[in-house]
Design a protein around this motif. Structure first.
Motif: not given
Ligand code: FAD
Length: 459
Positions: A255-259, A235-244, A216-220, A265-273
């Motif tokens: 892999r989903s953000a980098a390409p 507007g966010t991924s709600s993925i935090s518990v799944y990555i936790r 779902r998040f990939d599309g937005v 996508a750059a801002t989201w990758l920054s949050e993962v960093i």
């Protein structure tokens, strides 16, 4: 003949799993999870969404393993006792797991390794839950960074220098040990065994659920830079518990953000960093788990009261955006990032309560509670962290509310007492029956906070 155990902890999945991949290459592998009494005994409430989330994730894993003629071994007890006991029982030569950077996990693993060494069983640990470990991203003097931006620049530089190589640790289950398991997570009432009750959650555990959210998040994702600020918007991924809990890997996220080329996508990758950054801080500066990164901030004389802290916890402060956020946390175990910043700033710099109290409350309630990120977030908000906001920056909850919940949609959802107020009135209501008046005066307490902080800056 070599025999492996893969011990799952915060990596509850069967794909792109570094330790599992290595275990399967080594020999027939038994997958194990321990309900750790050191952790469970500290949870005072015996219906905890995190426990249900883990149970659901383990059930999914079990169903996959059964398809391959195997099963997940579930244990209950102290890992330093249970893991060596199982290893001996199964005549295993090697134990594999992924590294965990929390202080408790480090000491637990040392203890397990020592016990295994005395039985001549090898203990192997791997990088998995972060993309780069603490020692991999260091400054020119070889020391860990204390500021995010140069850390991120170096992170991105190393990533790009590797041609954006993202390892994928394959886990072909043909080398799994085949056996039947009457004590499996689906064959026994494990809630009863561990003394907890199942509780409904808006975010069910498991990799399938995680992938649904990522899809779902990939599309937005392209809109993330703007959309991420508004709690009433998805507007966010709600993925935090799944990555936790590792239902997906950090590499899946990258892999989903980098390409993608979008700013979102750059801002989201920054949050993962940011997540990697806080894991690194906890690993390299473990004193943050106990107190401020900048130690002088431990000398602040907090002037807030227990009763104000209690009102904050209950969502009864009389500041609608704060109350809506806290009620949402209490009801669902989730809170939007913008709201985490608002309620944290309000507790610390307006109610003048020690940030450690807020950190503890979030740790008890958040479904995605992660020591490194939670501690990082609270230290950032309290200005006591490594790369924190300056102490004189104090969020105004009323203007934040007007800006990020302009129509009061989020407030109306959680504070029904205010439902009928206009979009203008709803942010700072006065004399509304059934809704408390503001428990403190924002303007006055802001000045008190500045004095409180200045006292330790001058000292
Ligand atoms: C006071 C405070 C406490 C926090 N406690 C936690 C916590 O216990 N666990 C937790 O995972 N996050 C915590 N955060 C960070 C952030 O609020 C959540 O990661 C985010 O709200 C999760 O929603 P999402 O998955 O939709 O995030 P998205 O915006 O979609 O971000 C994607 C992922 O990036 C990571 N991320 C995003 N923002 C941050 C951040 N500021 N710091 C570290 N990682 C980040 C998370 O893994 C997140 O899932 C805290 C922030 C604050 C201010």
């Amino acid at each position: 003949m070599k025999q492996s155990i893969c011990w799952l902890r915060r990596d509850l999945r069967l794909h792109d799993h570094h330790a599992l991949s290595m275990a399967l290459q080594n020999g027939p592998t038994t997958v194990v999870f321990v309900f750790d009494t050191h952790i469970l005994n500290k949870l005072t409430k015996k219906s905890d969404r995190r426990v249900t989330f883990i149970h659901q994730s383990l059930t999914e894993i079990e169903n996959e393993l059964v398809k391959k003629g195997s099963s997940l071994v579930v244990l209950y007890g102290a890992p330093e006792v249970e893991i060596p006991k199982l290893a001996e029982k199964l005549n295993v030569t090697d134990i594999f797991c992924n590294r965990d950077y929390e202080p408790y996990a480090k000491s637990r693993d040392k203890e397990v390794e020592k016990k295994l060494a005395s039985k001549k069983i090898k203990f192997h640990q791997f990088k998995d839950s972060v993309f780069f470990e603490g020692h991999e991203i260091v400054n020119g003097s070889g020391l860990p960074y204390k500021v995010f931006t140069p850390y991120k620049n170096n992170w991105l530089h190393q990533f790009e220098s590797s041609n954006k190589n993202i390892p994928d640790y394959e886990c072909p289950l043909k080398n799994i040990r085949k056996f039947e398991n009457p004590d499996s997570i689906v064959n026994k009432d494990w809630y009863k065994i561990i003394g907890f009750q199942e509780i409904e959650s808006i975010l069910p555990g498991g990799t399938k659920e995680a992938l649904k959210r990522m899809k779902r998040f990939d599309g937005v994702m392209a809109d993330y830079k703007e959309a991420r600020n508004f709690p009433a918007v998805d507007g966010t991924s709600s993925i935090s518990v799944y990555i936790r809990f590792g239902n997906v890997s950090v590499r899946d996220l990258i892999r989903s953000a980098a390409p993608k080329k979008s700013e979102g996508a750059a801002t989201w990758l920054s949050e993962v960093i940011w997540r990697d950054f806080y894991q690194m801080i906890l690993d390299q500066f473990p004193h943050v788990a106990e107190g401020s990164f900048k130690k002088e901030y431990d000398n602040i004389k907090w002037q807030g009261s227990d009763s104000h802290f209690q009102k904050w916890c209950e969502g009864q402060t009389g500041v609608p955006i704060v109350d809506a956020a806290m009620r949402c946390l209490n009801e669902t175990g989730t809170m939007h990032n913008r709201l985490r910043m608002i309620v944290a700033s309000f507790l610390i710099k307006i109610l003048l309560v020690n940030w450690k109290e807020g950190e503890r409350y979030f740790a008890e309630k958040l479904l995605d509670f992660d020591l490194a990120s939670n501690n990082g977030g609270w230290q950032w908000s309290s200005s006591s962290g490594c790369d924190a906001q300056p102490y004189f920056r104090i969020f105004n909850p009323y203007t934040q509310s007007e800006k990020f919940d302009a129509k009061g949609e989020f407030i109306r959802l959680w504070c029904p007492e205010l439902k009928s107020l206009s979009n203008k009135e709803i942010h700072r209501p006065e004399n509304v029956p059934g809704y408390p008046s503001a428990i403190v005066n924002y303007e006055l307490n802001r000045l008190k906070a500045l004095k409180m902080y200045e006292a330790v800056k001058k000292a």
